[in-house]
Design an enzyme around this catalytic site. Structure first.
Site, PDB file in Angstrom:
ATOM      1  N   SER A 117      13.418   0.847  -2.747  1.00 13.92           N
ATOM      2  CA  SER A 117      12.904  -0.420  -3.067  1.00 13.92           C
ATOM      3  C   SER A 117      13.329  -0.574  -4.838  1.00 13.92           C
ATOM      4  CB  SER A 117      10.954   0.503  -4.162  1.00 13.92           C
ATOM      5  OG  SER A 117      10.702  -0.779  -5.223  1.00 13.92           O
ATOM      6  N   LYS A 138       7.261   4.570   1.490  1.00 15.79           N
ATOM      7  CA  LYS A 138       7.231   3.226   1.011  1.00 15.79           C
ATOM      8  C   LYS A 138       6.264   2.181   1.338  1.00 15.79           C
ATOM      9  CE  LYS A 138       9.903  -0.407  -0.897  1.00 15.79           C
ATOM     10  NZ  LYS A 138       9.620  -1.345  -0.260  1.00 15.79           N
ATOM     11  N   HIS A 166       3.758   2.121  -0.948  1.00 13.54           N
ATOM     12  CA  HIS A 166       4.874   2.094  -3.114  1.00 13.54           C
ATOM     13  C   HIS A 166       4.014   0.198  -2.884  1.00 13.54           C
ATOM     14  CE1 HIS A 166       7.796  -0.326  -4.263  1.00 13.54           C
ATOM     15  NE2 HIS A 166       7.689   0.741  -5.516  1.00 13.54           N
ATOM     16  N   ASN A 167       4.873  -0.615  -1.762  1.00 16.38           N
ATOM     17  CA  ASN A 167       4.270  -1.315  -1.401  1.00 16.38           C
ATOM     18  C   ASN A 167       3.041  -2.486  -1.766  1.00 16.38           C
ATOM     19  OD1 ASN A 167       7.486  -1.833  -1.275  1.00 16.38           O
ATOM     20  ND2 ASN A 167       7.468  -3.515   0.726  1.00 16.38           N
ATOM     21  N   GLU A 171       2.161  -2.071  -5.224  1.00 13.80           N
ATOM     22  CA  GLU A 171       2.382  -3.618  -5.990  1.00 13.80           C
ATOM     23  C   GLU A 171       1.694  -4.196  -5.459  1.00 13.80           C
ATOM     24  OE1 GLU A 171       7.225  -3.705  -4.378  1.00 13.80           O
ATOM     25  OE2 GLU A 171       6.513  -5.301  -3.639  1.00 13.80           O
ATOM     26  N   ARG A 208     -28.623   3.515  12.471  1.00 13.13           N
ATOM     27  CA  ARG A 208     -27.416   3.887  13.602  1.00 13.13           C
ATOM     28  C   ARG A 208     -28.159   4.745  14.921  1.00 13.13           C
ATOM     29  NH1 ARG A 208     -23.546   7.665  12.593  1.00 13.13           N
ATOM     30  NH2 ARG A 208     -22.179   6.700  14.217  1.00 13.13           N
TER      31      ARG A 208
HETATM   32  C1  6PG Z   1      10.713  -2.747  -3.054  1.00  9.99           C
HETATM   33  C2  6PG Z   1      10.246  -4.310  -2.628  1.00  9.99           C
HETATM   34  C3  6PG Z   1      11.148  -4.598  -1.910  1.00  9.99           C
HETATM   35  C4  6PG Z   1      10.303  -6.561  -1.222  1.00  9.99           C
HETATM   36  C5  6PG Z   1       8.812  -6.048   0.112  1.00  9.99           C
HETATM   37  C6  6PG Z   1       8.650  -7.924  -0.592  1.00  9.99           C
HETATM   38  O1  6PG Z   1      10.119  -2.257  -3.798  1.00  9.99           O
HETATM   39  O2  6PG Z   1      11.589  -2.952  -3.510  1.00  9.99           O
HETATM   40  O3  6PG Z   1       8.205  -3.654  -2.030  1.00  9.99           O
HETATM   41  O4  6PG Z   1      10.950  -4.124   0.025  1.00  9.99           O
HETATM   42  O5  6PG Z   1      10.348  -7.541  -1.864  1.00  9.99           O
HETATM   43  O6  6PG Z   1       9.710  -6.250   1.157  1.00  9.99           O
HETATM   44  O7  6PG Z   1       7.427  -7.731   0.353  1.00  9.99           O
HETATM   45  P1  6PG Z   1       6.506  -9.195   0.614  1.00  9.99           P
HETATM   46  O8  6PG Z   1       7.839  -9.981   0.828  1.00  9.99           O
HETATM   47  O9  6PG Z   1       6.026  -8.535   2.080  1.00  9.99           O
HETATM   48  O10 6PG Z   1       5.600  -9.381  -0.328  1.00  9.99           O
END
Ligand code: 6PG
Length: 638
Positions: free
Chosen positions: A298, A353, A356-357, A360, A613
């Site tokens: 990242s 990761k 993480h995203n 993000e 249910r």
């Molecule tokens: C990072 C970012 C990198 C990328 C993303 C963007 O940690 O450096 O997350 O991996 O910018 O994959 O993802 P999207 O295109 O799905 O927003």
């Protein structure tokens, strides 16, 4: 054109040039040639009649081989066994292409070689000529010298280890934006590097070669568009980093590499690959005894260049061999330690990761909602919002994403703010959605993250949104009075939402760790996210410390976090209700508030779900007044 190395094994007859040459060629997976096969008929006749060749005999033969060498170097390289006893012969051999020749001299005593000649049968060279060979031999000026007083395996190993001094420590495949930045980062840390990029007419032409020519210290980097030569240029065991687009391209490269690699070589996939695919790739490569480190990276282009956060996973043994490269180029935490750590077994690095995203995505959406409501409800200009964000940074809300958003808001194009020119339709490559799928599979809530994915999906429906907006004509309202109190409340809700979002992300990691027996260390994960990555922040520094020796605790239950959350709970609900009432969509603020209220409720509404249910499907329910291993069914329709 990129060229490959031609190895010339030379020395007197009987020194083992053919045996060693063939073994070396087999090891390097390149062709072997014997210089004797290039002699004209007249030379062979002369030698088999016991007459030594003179330099006039040798001249056309050497010249022919110089041409061959040049040709081999444009292909995959080769090993050539040739006596090349005099310096001037060697000069002829390298007269066309000296740059790609590695000279390997096999040295042995007269007695040893004479003994070997005696046991050597059916060869046109007579033992008596050895004396003249030794007289003719001029000590080598070039290449490496190997004493032949050992067996052929040992000789080949010695050659390989001596050649290593000229080989690259590391290979990198894929010179896109991230690949180039990482390659520069490796070079800045004094690693020797080979880079490979595919050749595609009119599209990717001489990319590796151009990259090499642009580097100030181009002696440390070799560029290739031929995969075999690229692989041959690497020290063994080889470490090869893939920086190609996630998905099929990774498999295509792996498939081409497998036949070229040897046992214990290691491939590092540094792209955003799906963790389950990484697991499959590890298994496939393990069958060939090739190591694989699925590695999350990242930090975007700048991080890759100056120091990213790196999340490698795979066998510990592979990490012990190849991890040093990654640790050296990564960002540093506040104590100066590497923001790269061995995450865990196969797939776990890419899982981490992915989360993480996910975090993000939600942090980005949270900032987008915050900006939007400040601009269109509180009536602030982009510059005023940037100022507000800067104050929040000073107040302890520092994060990379908040900082860049503040900067984005100041960007102008003439009299206009650039942000107003950007289409409100968010792209995505999938990692946020993968996190949502993983949460569904593992049965945990991921509401802030999933809502941020859905918000991107809805943003993508631009034409439908425009149409629906014209149909409904809904109006948003703006704040009537002084908005200082609103901004203060927003700051509180923002911080609380961010904490909830991080809690949700770490809970997903915790659940996956349990499910897959990864034994992930949450504190270490937070630590390597304190610098280099996109979600680095003051909060992440605190999370690192909180999880230290408290791997099983949930973030929202740490007393320090409770102290932060308690005075902010009212603001959470307040901002959501004000925003929704004023006509603004606030998916992440709302999701965080709902999550928090549900998470902190001892009594949920799910008793109704269980009763429903059981009513229509006899799915049974547990009771609050009996033990939990008992299940009940009621005949509701009596
Ligand atoms: C990072 C970012 C990198 C990328 C993303 C963007 O940690 O450096 O997350 O991996 O910018 O994959 O993802 P999207 O295109 O799905 O927003």
């Amino acid at each position: 054109m990129n060229k490959s190395v031609v190895y010339i094994i030379y020395g007197v007859s009987g020194s083992g040039k053919t045996t060693i040459g063939k073994a070396l060629a087999k090891d390097f997976k390149i062709p072997f040639f014997d210089a004797d096969d290039f002699h004209p008929e007249s030379n062979i006749k002369k030698m088999s009649n016991g007459f030594p060749l003179d330099d006039t005999d040798r001249a056309p033969w050497l010249k022919k081989m110089a041409n061959e060498i040049s040709d081999w170097s444009t292909k995959n390289g080769a090993v050539l066994a040739c006596s090349a006893l005099k310096q001037k012969y060697r000069e002829t051999l390298q007269s066309i292409d000296s740059e790609y020749i590695e000279w390997i001299f096999l040295e042995g005593s007269f007695d040893l070689i004479a003994h070997r000649m005696e046991v050597r049968k059916h060869h046109f060279f007579k033992k008596e000529m050895l004396v003249s060979q030794f007289e003719t031999l001029e000590k080598p000026k070039e290449g490496i010298v190997i004493n032949i007083d050992k067996n052929s395996d040992e000789i080949v190993n010695e050659i390989k280890s001596k050649l290593h001094t000229n080989k690259s420590q590391l290979g990198l495949i894929g010179l896109g934006v991230m690949g180039k930045s990482l390659a520069k980062n490796f070079l800045s840390k004094d690693f020797t590097l080979s880079v490979y990029n595919r050749q595609m007419d009119n599209y990717e032409v001489d990319v590796a070669k151009k990259f090499v020519s642009e580097q100030p210290d181009s002696d440390d980097v070799l560029g290739f568009d031929d995969l075999q030569s690229f692989v041959s240029s690497l020290e063994q065991p080889r470490t090869i980093m893939l920086m190609v687009n996630a998905g099929k391209p990774v498999d295509l490269v792996i498939d081409s590499l497998i036949p070229l690699l040897s046992k214990e070589d290691c491939i590092i996939d540094g792209g955003n690959s799906h963790y389950k695919v990484t697991l499959e790739r590890s298994k496939r490569l393990a069958k060939h005894e090739i190591d694989f480190l699925g590695t999350g990276i990242s930090g975007g282009e700048e991080g890759a260049l100056k120091g990213p956060s790196i999340m490698p996973s795979g066998s510990k043994k592979a990490y012990d061999t190849s991890g040093l490269f990654l640790e050296t180029i990564s960002a540093r935490d506040k104590n100066g330690n590497s923001c790269c750590t061995y995450v865990g077994p196969e797939g776990s690095g890419h899982f981490v990761k992915m989360v993480h995203n996910g975090i993000e995505y939600a942090e980005m959406q949270l900032l987008a909602e915050t900006y939007h409501i400040l601009r269109f409800y509180a009536g602030k200009t982009p510059i005023q919002i940037s100022d507000i964000f800067d104050k929040w940074i000073e107040n302890g809300l520092k994060s990379y994403l908040l900082e860049i958003t503040s900067g984005i808001l100041l960007e102008k194009e003439g009299d206009d703010f650039l942000i107003d020119k950007i289409l409100d339709k968010a792209g995505q490559k999938g990692t946020g959605g993968w996190s949502t799928n993983a949460a569904l599979e593992l049965g945990v809530s991921l509401s802030t993250i999933s809502e941020s994915v859905m918000a991107r999906n809805i943003s993508g429906m631009k034409s439908e949104r425009v149409e629906a907006s014209a149909i409904y004509q809904l109006k948003t309202t703006t704040i009537a009075l002084d908005n200082i109190a609103f901004v203060e409340s927003l700051e509180k809700a923002f911080k609380a939402t961010s904490i909830i979002n991080h809690h949700i992300g770490f809970e997903l990691i915790k659940e996956a760790s349990k499910e897959y027996n990864w034994e992930l260390n949450l504190s270490e994960i937070a630590r390597i996210w304190t610098n280099g990555c996109i979600i680095r922040s003051d909060l992440m520094e605190q999370i690192w410390e909180l999880f230290f020796n408290n791997n099983d605790t949930s973030l929202l239950t740490f007393p320090d976090i409770v102290t932060i959350m308690k005075p902010r709970v009212t603001s959470l609900s307040e901002i959501v209700s004000i925003g929704l009432k004023a006509g603004f969509s606030l998916p992440v603020f709302s999701a965080a508030t709902n999550y928090f209220l549900a998470y902190t409720s001892a009594q949920s509404s799910a008793n109704i779900i269980q009763a429903q249910r059981d009513y229509f499907g006899a799915h049974t329910y547990q009771r609050v007044d009996t033990s939990l291993d008992q299940y009940f069914h009621t005949n509701w329709k009596h």
